[in-house]
Design a protein around this motif. Structure first.
Motif, PDB file in Angstrom:
ATOM      1  N   THR A 156      70.291  71.057  71.243  1.00 19.75           N
ATOM      2  CA  THR A 156      69.176  71.053  70.291  1.00 19.75           C
ATOM      3  C   THR A 156      67.909  70.545  70.984  1.00 19.75           C
ATOM      4  O   THR A 156      67.974  69.913  72.052  1.00 19.75           O
ATOM      5  N   SER A 158      66.112  68.116  69.854  1.00 22.12           N
ATOM      6  CA  SER A 158      66.207  66.651  69.834  1.00 22.12           C
ATOM      7  C   SER A 158      66.961  66.150  71.062  1.00 22.12           C
ATOM      8  O   SER A 158      66.561  65.166  71.696  1.00 22.12           O
ATOM      9  N   MET A 231      53.787  66.969  72.550  1.00 22.21           N
ATOM     10  CA  MET A 231      53.675  68.407  72.342  1.00 22.21           C
ATOM     11  C   MET A 231      52.357  68.819  72.989  1.00 22.21           C
ATOM     12  O   MET A 231      51.362  68.105  72.858  1.00 22.21           O
ATOM     13  N   VAL A 262      59.525  72.259  72.958  1.00 26.90           N
ATOM     14  CA  VAL A 262      60.592  72.792  72.106  1.00 26.90           C
ATOM     15  C   VAL A 262      60.016  73.859  71.162  1.00 26.90           C
ATOM     16  O   VAL A 262      60.629  74.891  70.922  1.00 26.90           O
ATOM     17  N   ARG A 263      58.812  73.635  70.666  1.00 23.73           N
ATOM     18  CA  ARG A 263      58.206  74.590  69.734  1.00 23.73           C
ATOM     19  C   ARG A 263      57.315  75.599  70.457  1.00 23.73           C
ATOM     20  O   ARG A 263      57.267  76.763  70.100  1.00 23.73           O
TER      21      ARG A 263
HETATM   22  C1  LIG Z   1      58.104  69.892  69.167  1.00 24.92           C
HETATM   23  C2  LIG Z   1      59.526  69.660  68.730  1.00 24.92           C
HETATM   24  N1  LIG Z   1      60.315  68.865  69.459  1.00 24.92           N
HETATM   25  C3  LIG Z   1      61.591  68.647  69.116  1.00 24.92           C
HETATM   26  C4  LIG Z   1      62.136  69.204  67.975  1.00 24.92           C
HETATM   27  C5  LIG Z   1      63.558  68.931  67.599  1.00 24.92           C
HETATM   28  O1  LIG Z   1      64.312  70.099  67.790  1.00 24.92           O
HETATM   29  P1  LIG Z   1      65.689  70.302  67.020  1.00 24.92           P
HETATM   30  O2  LIG Z   1      65.361  70.426  65.558  1.00 24.92           O
HETATM   31  O3  LIG Z   1      66.255  71.565  67.603  1.00 24.92           O
HETATM   32  O4  LIG Z   1      66.552  69.115  67.296  1.00 24.92           O
HETATM   33  C6  LIG Z   1      61.336  70.035  67.184  1.00 24.92           C
HETATM   34  C7  LIG Z   1      61.875  70.633  65.953  1.00 24.92           C
HETATM   35  O5  LIG Z   1      61.169  71.131  65.107  1.00 24.92           O
HETATM   36  C8  LIG Z   1      59.989  70.274  67.556  1.00 24.92           C
HETATM   37  O6  LIG Z   1      59.190  71.052  66.836  1.00 24.92           O
END
Ligand SMILES: Cc1ncc(COP(=O)(O)O)c(C=O)c1O
Length: 440
Positions: A156, A158, A231, A262-263
């Motif tokens: 994930t 996270s 981000m 991630v986004r």
């Molecule tokens: C910028 C960012 N980082 C981390 C995460 C966490 O990802 P996940 O929901 O796959 O654990 C998200 C989830 O929306 C995100 O937008």
């Protein structure tokens, strides 16, 4: 379900309700929603069943499901997702601007990704040791992302950001973390009940486009800050030089500079937002769009830092799933072959221009904001309460016309969207704006 099905569309019936042109009441509950042309009978039954059941705790956020009351909408339970469209259990069809919270970049149930996943499933889903897909995907990512000397895979987003922060703490021997944005649910970045208070005091939030925040925190905590993790953007693009300045500040104080992509990863460019904005992080977390909705994430970065990851006990039972690797390979290949980031930029720009024009024509104080691949609408009423109400009413009016958008988060576009989908969304927005004039 056809990719280009017309929203909204009810089973066995006409493509749209006769009252559609007059708009719908965005405050409508299930009964009213049904009166205004949207049947949500099966969705409502499911909701009642879930509420009676003790088996499922439905407290997780899921807009238009658990969160629908908060935003004055109605529950939507999805039956099928294909291309840019969702079909709910009542047969209503929506153009999906949530797209699995940004994980779906090509379109739902993409045939190329599905074929790759099915072929991988035939070879076994957890083959105990590494298989070739692991290596192939790592090599592909290193080719695509200039700042990636090497990669490790997790499940994930996270996971990936958490691993980056743990690695930064291990490498620097420091504990404090400066951050901007959302990074998932893990303890290091969460303030929820159940998180030990000691952890919370180690995390410091930064305002966006304000490098002076980082300067001040480094001055206040000399030698204690392990990394700046951020981000690259959420809605507004970075001010020229901002990301580079953040990197320079972190390095000047002996900290690592980590991008949470991630986004953003693979949406605005195949090398990530870092290539688009020309900044080189020490570590990067990827997830979401890299596998078109399949569960896989990655931590990538400089070799000498990544080498320490073997000390961190980062084992994950499912980390080697060849099906997720295959989904990622097929997604990355399609992103490149079809130049999807360029397509998303075009589609998003068309949506943003259409929304701006519709707002202007209807005299609505609103404007499209964000990067085209992740657009959003910002209302500009003087009072915050009016702005908040306007975006909620707008999203509910859009939902009732077959366009799934959230008030709580920017939106996404995907490669399966057609220009006609965007134009229908703009047309629906025009009606939503007209209706808002009467309600605000
Ligand atoms: C910028 C960012 N980082 C981390 C995460 C966490 O990802 P996940 O929901 O796959 O654990 C998200 C989830 O929306 C995100 O937008």
């Amino acid at each position: 379900m056809e990719d280009n099905a017309q929203p909204p569309h009810r089973p066995g019936g006409g493509a749209s309700h006769p009252d559609r042109s007059s708009g719908v009441d965005p405050n409508a509950g299930p009964a009213e929603a049904a009166d205004s042309g949207f049947s949500v009978r099966r969705s409502s039954e499911l909701l009642r069943r879930i509420r009676r059941s003790e088996a499922l705790i439905d407290a997780r956020p899921g807009l238009y499901f658990t969160g629908y009351e908060r935003i004055g909408g109605y529950p939507v339970f999805i039956d099928r997702a294909k291309g840019a469209k969702l079909k709910d259990v009542d047969g209503n069809i929506y153009t999906d601007y949530l797209l699995g919270f940004g994980s779906v970049v090509l379109g739902h149930a993409d045939v190329r990704v599905n074929a790759a996943v099915v072929a991988a499933l035939e070879r076994g889903v957890n083959p105990s040791l590494l298989d070739r897909s692991h290596l192939e995907l790592a090599e592909r990512m290193v080719e695509l992302v200039p700042a990636a000397d090497c990669v490790t895979f997790l499940k994930t987003g996270s996971d990936a950001v958490d691993a980056a922060v743990r690695l930064a703490r291990a490498v620097t021997g420091r504990q404090r973390v400066l951050h901007y944005g959302y990074h998932g649910w893990h303890d290091w970045c969460s303030a929820s009940p159940g998180v030990p208070p000691a952890g919370k005091t180690l995390l410091h939030s930064l305002r966006y486009n304000a490098p002076e925040d980082a300067e001040a925190l480094f001055a206040a905590h000399p030698g204690e800050i392990a990394c700046v993790v951020m981000m690259p953007y959420e809605i507004e693009a970075p001010a020229p030089g901002y990301l580079q300045a953040m990197r320079a500040i972190a390095h000047r104080h002996g900290a690592l500079f980590i991008l949470d992509e991630v986004r953003s990863g693979f949406r605005i460019g195949l090398g990530g937002a870092q290539t688009h904005f020309d900044v080189t992080p020490d570590l990067t977390a990827f997830g979401k769009a890299m596998a078109n909705g399949h569960a896989i994430s990655a931590l990538a970065g400089r070799r000498e830092i990544m080498a320490r990851i073997l000390d961190l006990g980062l084992t994950v039972t499912y980390f080697r799933s060849p099906d997720a690797m295959a989904a990622a390979m097929a997604t990355l290949e399609t992103l490149e072959q079809d130049d999807v980031p360029a397509r998303l930029a075009l589609l998003g720009a068309r949506l943003m221009a259409g929304l701006d024009e519709a707002a202007h024509q209807t005299g609505t104080p609103a404007r499209a904001v964000g990067l085209p691949a992740t657009p959003f609408l910002r209302f500009e009423h003087a009072r915050e309460a009016d702005r908040d109400k306007a975006i909620r009413l707008f999203c509910n009016a859009m939902l009732s016309q077959g366009h799934l958008m959230t008030p709580a988060h920017h939106w996404f576009v995907c490669a399966a969207m057609r220009e006609a989908d965007i134009d229908q969304t703009v047309q629906a927005a025009r009606q939503a704006f007209q209706m808002l004039q009467r309600m605000l």
